[in-house]
Scaffold this active site. Structure first.
Site, PDB file in Angstrom:
ATOM      1  N   ASP A   1      -8.277  -3.479  -8.325  1.00 17.08           N
ATOM      2  CA  ASP A   1      -7.932  -2.498  -7.296  1.00 17.08           C
ATOM      3  C   ASP A   1      -8.652  -1.181  -7.599  1.00 17.08           C
ATOM      4  OD1 ASP A   1      -6.647  -0.547  -5.663  1.00 17.08           O
ATOM      5  OD2 ASP A   1      -4.849  -1.793  -5.559  1.00 17.08           O
TER       6      ASP A   1
ATOM      7  N   CYS B   1       0.852  -1.186   0.000  1.00 17.97           N
ATOM      8  CA  CYS B   1       0.000   0.000   0.000  1.00 17.97           C
ATOM      9  C   CYS B   1       0.899   1.252   0.000  1.00 17.97           C
ATOM     10  CB  CYS B   1      -0.946  -0.072   1.200  1.00 17.97           C
ATOM     11  SG  CYS B   1      -2.140   1.253   1.414  1.00 17.97           S
TER      12      CYS B   1
ATOM     13  N   HIS C   1      -7.409  -4.196  -3.924  1.00 16.27           N
ATOM     14  CA  HIS C   1      -6.372  -3.559  -3.110  1.00 16.27           C
ATOM     15  C   HIS C   1      -6.267  -4.288  -1.765  1.00 16.27           C
ATOM     16  CE1 HIS C   1      -3.663  -0.244  -2.273  1.00 16.27           C
ATOM     17  NE2 HIS C   1      -4.130  -0.229  -1.043  1.00 16.27           N
TER      18      HIS C   1
END
Length: 222
Positions: A163, A116, A191
């Protein structure tokens, strides 16, 4: 498995870090947190790598604005994590990962892996420092904006096809700018697909991404 230590960055900032693995390891890895702090998931990642013989360290990047942050994955946690991240200039985490790399055993070949926000910082570890021999970047949302930077080591990237925060057009732009970077896209993955504490966890994609990451580090860290 691990312990908490204190690091000092080049700008004098003091921060905590989770560390695990043998103190005399020939290979070391800096693990870079998501926007949720050095929480149980990040410690589990560290322990996973330590079990393979790496010396591992995960610096608490949020210590620059608030110490001891460990968040979960609710909407409120996401909002708070984003707010904390927004208060930190990019140079701070780069200094922090450099301090983390310095804390690894002398002579160890060093890699970096991030998730991330940390996936983007791992990219910067490759492009803005000379500390690492390999970088593995998982769903780094800020990579596309800095995709023209020049990496100083081999880089591998992992993205989810679905995502919502990283469109495939961004992945295509990174691929076009970085011909030598290994880029993998995982069908239907979202994600955070590598985190088993999140609703978006995809066991198959996560396991494949880990196999590729381990093989990548085996090639470049020895």
């Amino acid at each position: 498995m691990g312990t908490t230590i204190t690091l000092t960055a080049a700008d004098g900032h003091s921060l905590s870090a989770y560390t695990a693995g043998p103190g005399n390891a020939a290979r070391g890895v800096v693990v870079v947190q998501e926007i949720f702090g050095v929480n149980s998931h990040m410690r589990a990642v560290c322990d996973r790598l330590a079990s393979r013989g790496y010396a591992v360290v995960c610096p608490a990047l949020f210590d620059r604005v608030e110490r001891g942050v460990e968040l979960g994955y609710t909407a409120q946690d996401i909002e708070r994590g984003r707010a904390l991240r927004g208060r930190i200039a990019d140079a701070g985490p780069v200094a922090d990962i450099e301090a983390a790399a310095e804390s690894l055993p002398a002579g160890a070949r060093r890699g970096i892996i991030g998730f991330c926000w940390g996936g983007t910082i791992a990219w910067w570890g490759a492009t803005r420092t000379n500390r690492f021999a390999a970088a593995s970047c998982w769903y780094g949302g800020g990579i596309a904006a800095t995709r023209t930077e020049t990496p100083n080591c081999p880089v591998q990237m992992h993205f989810g096809e679905n995502d919502a925060s990283i469109p495939l057009t961004d992945v295509d732009a990174i691929r076009e700018a970085q011909k030598d970077v290994e880029i993998f896209v995982y069908p239907k993955a979202q994600h955070g697909f590598g985190c088993d504490a999140r609703a978006s966890f995809d066991p198959g994609a996560a396991e494949l991404a880990w196999r590729r990451t381990h093989a990548f580090f085996d090639r470049h860290l020895g």
